[in-house]
Write a protein that holds these residues in place. Sequence first.
Motif, PDB file in Angstrom:
ATOM      1  N   ARG A 296       0.850  -1.184   0.000  1.00  0.00           N
ATOM      2  CA  ARG A 296       0.000   0.000   0.000  1.00  0.00           C
ATOM      3  C   ARG A 296       0.887   1.234   0.000  1.00  0.00           C
ATOM      4  NH1 ARG A 296      -5.296  -1.551   1.108  1.00  0.00           N
ATOM      5  NH2 ARG A 296      -5.869   0.638   1.332  1.00  0.00           N
ATOM      6  N   ARG A 297       0.455   2.225  -0.723  1.00  0.00           N
ATOM      7  CA  ARG A 297       1.188   3.483  -0.851  1.00  0.00           C
ATOM      8  C   ARG A 297       0.344   4.612  -0.276  1.00  0.00           C
ATOM      9  NH1 ARG A 297       2.041   7.622  -5.219  1.00  0.00           N
ATOM     10  NH2 ARG A 297       4.276   8.075  -5.352  1.00  0.00           N
ATOM     11  N   LEU A 298       0.968   5.472   0.484  1.00  0.00           N
ATOM     12  CA  LEU A 298       0.240   6.621   1.008  1.00  0.00           C
ATOM     13  C   LEU A 298      -0.282   7.482  -0.132  1.00  0.00           C
ATOM     14  CD1 LEU A 298       2.635   7.720   3.907  1.00  0.00           C
ATOM     15  CD2 LEU A 298       0.337   6.763   4.183  1.00  0.00           C
ATOM     16  N   THR A 299      -1.507   7.959  -0.003  1.00  0.00           N
ATOM     17  CA  THR A 299      -2.013   8.926  -0.967  1.00  0.00           C
ATOM     18  C   THR A 299      -1.218  10.223  -0.798  1.00  0.00           C
ATOM     19  OG1 THR A 299      -3.649   9.771   0.591  1.00  0.00           O
ATOM     20  CG2 THR A 299      -4.322   7.916  -0.808  1.00  0.00           C
ATOM     21  N   ASP A 300      -1.395  11.149  -1.724  1.00  0.00           N
ATOM     22  CA  ASP A 300      -0.688  12.430  -1.602  1.00  0.00           C
ATOM     23  C   ASP A 300      -1.029  13.120  -0.287  1.00  0.00           C
ATOM     24  OD1 ASP A 300       0.500  12.002  -4.029  1.00  0.00           O
ATOM     25  OD2 ASP A 300      -0.904  13.261  -5.162  1.00  0.00           O
ATOM     26  N   LEU A 301      -2.316  13.061   0.100  1.00  0.00           N
ATOM     27  CA  LEU A 301      -2.722  13.658   1.374  1.00  0.00           C
ATOM     28  C   LEU A 301      -2.079  12.909   2.538  1.00  0.00           C
ATOM     29  CD1 LEU A 301      -4.393  15.573   3.110  1.00  0.00           C
ATOM     30  CD2 LEU A 301      -6.332  13.980   2.874  1.00  0.00           C
ATOM     31  N   GLY A 302      -2.102  11.583   2.453  1.00  0.00           N
ATOM     32  CA  GLY A 302      -1.496  10.782   3.517  1.00  0.00           C
ATOM     33  C   GLY A 302      -0.010  11.036   3.651  1.00  0.00           C
ATOM     34  N   TYR A 303       0.657  11.193   2.511  1.00  0.00           N
ATOM     35  CA  TYR A 303       2.095  11.456   2.551  1.00  0.00           C
ATOM     36  C   TYR A 303       2.379  12.798   3.216  1.00  0.00           C
ATOM     37  CZ  TYR A 303       6.904  11.982   0.936  1.00  0.00           C
ATOM     38  OH  TYR A 303       8.269  12.162   0.878  1.00  0.00           O
ATOM     39  N   SER A 304       1.565  13.812   2.923  1.00  0.00           N
ATOM     40  CA  SER A 304       1.740  15.125   3.554  1.00  0.00           C
ATOM     41  C   SER A 304       1.526  15.034   5.062  1.00  0.00           C
ATOM     42  CB  SER A 304       0.758  16.143   2.954  1.00  0.00           C
ATOM     43  OG  SER A 304       1.015  16.330   1.577  1.00  0.00           O
ATOM     44  N   ILE A 305       0.490  14.304   5.459  1.00  0.00           N
ATOM     45  CA  ILE A 305       0.203  14.151   6.887  1.00  0.00           C
ATOM     46  C   ILE A 305       1.310  13.369   7.584  1.00  0.00           C
ATOM     47  CG2 ILE A 305      -1.382  13.069   8.551  1.00  0.00           C
ATOM     48  CD1 ILE A 305      -3.657  13.729   6.618  1.00  0.00           C
ATOM     49  N   SER A 306       1.891  12.395   6.881  1.00  0.00           N
ATOM     50  CA  SER A 306       2.916  11.543   7.495  1.00  0.00           C
ATOM     51  C   SER A 306       4.151  12.330   7.907  1.00  0.00           C
ATOM     52  CB  SER A 306       3.316  10.422   6.525  1.00  0.00           C
ATOM     53  OG  SER A 306       4.100  10.925   5.442  1.00  0.00           O
ATOM     54  N   LYS A 307       4.343  13.500   7.334  1.00  0.00           N
ATOM     55  CA  LYS A 307       5.501  14.319   7.668  1.00  0.00           C
ATOM     56  C   LYS A 307       5.309  15.081   8.980  1.00  0.00           C
ATOM     57  CE  LYS A 307       7.776  13.113   4.050  1.00  0.00           C
ATOM     58  NZ  LYS A 307       8.942  12.218   4.228  1.00  0.00           N
ATOM     59  N   LEU A 308       4.096  15.111   9.493  1.00  0.00           N
ATOM     60  CA  LEU A 308       3.818  15.771  10.756  1.00  0.00           C
ATOM     61  C   LEU A 308       4.158  14.852  11.929  1.00  0.00           C
ATOM     62  CD1 LEU A 308       0.308  17.238   9.821  1.00  0.00           C
ATOM     63  CD2 LEU A 308       2.515  18.442   9.767  1.00  0.00           C
ATOM     64  N   PRO A 309       4.386  15.387  13.118  1.00  0.00           N
ATOM     65  CA  PRO A 309       4.635  14.535  14.288  1.00  0.00           C
ATOM     66  C   PRO A 309       3.489  13.545  14.488  1.00  0.00           C
ATOM     67  CG  PRO A 309       5.135  16.826  14.797  1.00  0.00           C
ATOM     68  CD  PRO A 309       4.485  16.828  13.439  1.00  0.00           C
ATOM     69  N   SER A 310       3.841  12.253  14.589  1.00  0.00           N
ATOM     70  CA  SER A 310       2.862  11.161  14.745  1.00  0.00           C
ATOM     71  C   SER A 310       1.934  11.031  13.545  1.00  0.00           C
ATOM     72  CB  SER A 310       2.027  11.343  16.021  1.00  0.00           C
ATOM     73  OG  SER A 310       2.853  11.391  17.160  1.00  0.00           O
ATOM     74  N   GLY A 311       2.262  11.705  12.443  1.00  0.00           N
ATOM     75  CA  GLY A 311       1.398  11.668  11.272  1.00  0.00           C
ATOM     76  C   GLY A 311       1.295  10.300  10.639  1.00  0.00           C
ATOM     77  N   LEU A 312       2.434   9.592  10.533  1.00  0.00           N
ATOM     78  CA  LEU A 312       2.420   8.268   9.920  1.00  0.00           C
ATOM     79  C   LEU A 312       1.581   7.297  10.739  1.00  0.00           C
ATOM     80  CD1 LEU A 312       3.373   6.418   7.683  1.00  0.00           C
ATOM     81  CD2 LEU A 312       5.463   5.973   8.995  1.00  0.00           C
ATOM     82  N   ARG A 313       1.700   7.389  12.059  1.00  0.00           N
ATOM     83  CA  ARG A 313       0.900   6.524  12.923  1.00  0.00           C
ATOM     84  C   ARG A 313      -0.590   6.796  12.702  1.00  0.00           C
ATOM     85  NH1 ARG A 313       2.269   6.857  19.176  1.00  0.00           N
ATOM     86  NH2 ARG A 313       4.271   6.202  18.270  1.00  0.00           N
TER      87      ARG A 313
END
Length: 271
Positions: free
Chosen positions: A204-221
């Motif tokens: 599974r690949r993060l969507t563009d929105l998910g990838y942006s959120i993943s860069k935030l603290p605890s975003g990937l979780r």
Amino acid sequence: MNKVIPNLIIIGAMKSGTSSLHNYLNLHPNIQMSTLKELDFFILEKNWNQGLDWYSNQFPINKEVKIFGESSPNYTKHHLFAGIPQRMASISPDAKLIYILRDPINRILSHYFHQFVDHQEQRSLIDALQDDKNNNYINTSRYYFQIDKFLSTYKIDQILFLTLEELDKNRNQTLQKIFNFLGVDSSFEHPAFNKTYHRSSAKRRLTDLGYSISKLPSGLRFCNLFPTVFQSKVGYPVVDEQLLIYLKSILSEDVEKLRCLTGLSFLDWSL
């Protein structure tokens, strides 16, 4: 306290089973692999400036251990990182090297897929491979081009060439070959030799929105809590006939030079 200097270095290739091999070897009672994989110590742009003490501290001292080893596939990316064999020989000139290879085209596909899933690659497969002049995917699969840089500092009998295909098909026999090469008990077996690591053709690949959120603290979780919202399934890349012919034309000469150097046939490969 004496510094531990590794006398075994797995130098690549990326996406060719180095993670599995690192873990298999670490099971042997006379082999201690580094706690962290991919130390990248001999790469100037990465961890060379950490110094020898840092490098030595990656290997817990164990009096029963005969072989201390590490695995860094980036060591065989000469097109990106120069001077690695010379730095390596300055620290551990008598080390034994293992170069585990894979069908060059299959390795390229796995490399591309890895980069695409991690959002490090946005181009289509064809676009990513179109420029063959310092192309990271293609040059990492030019195994003779890569190992040739080591032959001025290491003797050919210090290097063991393996393939992912033989490790998969004849796991125990291949590990016995490695143990003999390293001078440790070749009869050692372990139930975990049946396990494979870090391989998947469905991810599974993060969507563009998910990838942006993943860069935030605890975003990937946070994204992992809602995979249907922030992730999408991606299929493994497929090579059409025209691209296959193109890749074979680029890689065939390098494979022939590798066959001449090693005396190995690589019959499981597509070229």
